[in-house]
Design a protein around this motif. Structure first.
Motif: not given
Ligand SMILES: NC(=O)c1ccc[n+]([C@@H]2O[C@H](COP(=O)([O-])OP(=O)(O)OC[C@H]3O[C@@H](n4cnc5c(N)ncnc54)[C@H](O)[C@@H]3O)[C@@H](O)[C@H]2O)c1
Ligand SMILES: C[N+](C)(C)CCCC=O
Length: 518
Positions: A144-154
């Motif tokens: 989830y440390a890696g996932v944190a920077s991938t959070l994005a919208g549309q």
């Protein structure tokens, strides 16, 4: 980024981990004296006047420490700390949050043995398994440390150059409530996705296993987390209920039994709070005659005897196609009888102690009931006293295989949550699917076959959230885990969990004039 944290009044140098834990790690020699609550960056003693509760070491039956349940004032302090940390944490970028989480994962790696030993001392599982649980916790935080920077919208184009965009935003203060079977791992599986999304957390471990969640709190703090990011309050149902009702709590993530899960959902509904529920199971494992027998036997053992059988996803209803039943049973019984039971801190031990005396008695009473209902005990199902005198009051039993089981027996219908495998036979695929799905739960299911078409056809029809083909009870953190039916709501692990710890904001942007009807 650390400079930005330091500039905030929330940040303090990290405390030295585990300062007050006095131990010499062998079963029967550990005393835990450090306070087990943790909020706003420190271990805390409860000021509640209520009586302290004994916490036992399952391997020996000795008192390990005392639990001081938190009352309303303390729950409020922990939630306030988490709320205050939220103001800072939610404003960091995903990369910044991820960096602190990676540091926490490295801290876990460097303290792997200490954490695993404390898990064993408090829970009774073997050191070999406890190490794997710590690894799973670390991997989850890394993931989830890696996932944190991938959070994005549309971004959505609208007529006339106007557009809309979506933002994935955190929920706020999340509550985690854990069961006793995977104390450290559950705390990590809940906190990692929550923190990655920008939330903060107050976690309440089971009162039976309060020891290791507070170690996780210290490890997050030592990684440079703002004070109040991850807090631990100890207690049982009253403390849990205070957390669920607290007006500043935005979400409740619960792992535990179905009856408690229903109560959690009811309490959360009062504040229209979302819930994640990871509940019980009575999962089927289907073994077809074309299975590779060696793997099917290994799978059945992994499906039943990890953590002394105290695993939510266990495949305790083992359906074996009639033509291979005798050879399957012979091999399973032989290997079950060979399981090394005893001191969970010894490297050779494969089965330690059950979590408590009342739980051991409950599991043994299920075996008695099975006998009364006509099942035959093929092996085990007895209390076990290890030869080492210091273990004589521990909560051990011999792992049990029940034969001649039928679908209407209590051992086949109810979650036992102990090392008891019920073996049933079947003739056809259609019949076994109907029987496998005939339960109110749907956490997991497994199938062993060499026929690839059958494997996929069968899992398509199995009503369970986690299905295994030719394996059982593996839970890589990249993959969602959770149940159908009364086994729960939502998922833990994997990308999808982000949706359970965040909310979507839609922003409409007008580039022209307002086209008013009035
Ligand atoms: N699906 C999963 O991922 C998963 C994982 C582990 C365990 N489990 C399930 O957990 C159960 C065993 O764990 P347990 O005996 O600790 O479960 P439990 O339901 O008795 O307790 C779980 C937690 O809920 C708290 N609690 C109890 N009553 C409460 C209330 N009224 N309000 C708020 N909190 C309350 C407890 O203090 C504990 O922390 C089994 O049924 C098992 O299948 C499920
Ligand atoms: C045993 N596993 C595979 C780690 C599952 C843990 C989750 C449920 O108790």
């Amino acid at each position: 980024m650390l400079q930005r944290l330091a500039a905030s009044s929330l940040w303090r140098p990290a405390p030295a981990p585990f300062a007050a834990v006095v131990r010499c790690v062998s079963s029967g020699s550990v005393d835990i004296t450090a306070p087990l609550n943790f909020w706003a960056g420190k271990r805390r003693t409860s000021q509640e006047k209520c009586s302290k509760e004994n916490v036992y070491e399952p391997a020996t039956g000795r008192v390990l420490c005392h639990l001081e349940p938190c009352g309303a004032a303390e729950v409020d302090q922990a939630v306030k700390a988490a709320k205050s940390a939220f103001d800072l944490w939610s404003k960091l970028s995903g990369m910044e949050r991820g960096r602190i989480m990676i540091e926490a994962a490295l801290n876990i790696e460097s303290r792997r043995e200490d954490i695993a030993e404390m898990e064993v001392v408090n829970n009774g599982k073997s050191i070999t398994e406890a190490r794997l649980d710590v690894d799973s916790a670390r991997l989850c935080i890394e993931y989830y440390a890696g996932v944190a920077s991938t959070l994005a919208g549309q971004h959505v184009q609208l007529p006339g150059g106007s557009f809309a965009y979506t933002r994935r935003e955190p929920l706020g203060v999340c509550v985690g409530i854990g069961a006793w079977n995977y104390p450290f791992q559950i705390a990590a599986w809940k906190s990692a996705p929550a923190l990655a999304c920008g939330n903060t957390m107050v976690f309440k471990p089971s009162p039976v296993t309060p020891v290791t969640a507070v170690m996780l709190a210290e490890l997050y703090a030592a990684a440079g987390a703002p004070e109040g990011l991850f807090n631990v309050v100890q207690g049982g149902q009253e403390t849990g209920s205070l957390l669920c009702h607290h007006p500043d709590v935005a979400k409740v993530s619960f792992t535990g039994s179905v009856p408690t899960g229903k109560k959690i959902m009811e309490m959360a509904s009062k504040g229209v709070k979302p819930v994640t529920l990871e509940l019980g199971g009575k999962s089927p494992l289907l073994i077809f005659e074309d299975s590779e027998l060696e793997n099917a036997v290994r799978g059945a053992l992994m499906a039943n005897f990890l953590s002394q059988g105290q695993v939510c996803s266990n495949g305790t209803r083992v359906f074996v196609q009639r033509s291979i039943l005798p050879e399957f049973v012979e091999e399973v019984v032989k290997r079950t009888q060979a399981i090394e039971i005893g001191d969970p801190l010894l490297e050779g031990t494969r089965m330690g102690a059950l979590v408590s005396r009342p739980h051991l008695e409950k599991v043994l009473s299920f075996v008695d009931q099975a006998k009364k209902e006509g099942a035959s005990v093929l092996c085990g199902g007895e209390p076990f006293v290890p030869s080492d005198p210091k273990l004589k009051d521990g909560y051990y039993m011999t792992p049990c295989v029940l034969g001649n089981c039928t679908d209407d027996m209590t051992c086949v219908k109810e979650e036992i949550f102990g090392p008891v495998m019920s073996v049933l036979s079947f003739e056809t695929e259609e019949e076994v699917l109907q029987r496998a799905n005939d339960t109110t739960m749907g956490l997991a299911a497994g199938v062993f076959t060499r026929d690839v078409r059958r494997a996929h056809r069968v899992v398509e029809h199995l009503k369970a959230g986690s299905c295994f083909i030719n394996n059982y009870n593996i839970t890589p953190v990249e993959v969602p885990f959770g149940g159908f039916k009364m086994s729960g709501i939502g998922r833990e692990n994997g990308q999808v969990t982000i949706e359970h710890y965040s909310q979507l904001k839609t922003v409409f942007v007008e580039m022209g004039d307002v086209d008013s009807l009035f």
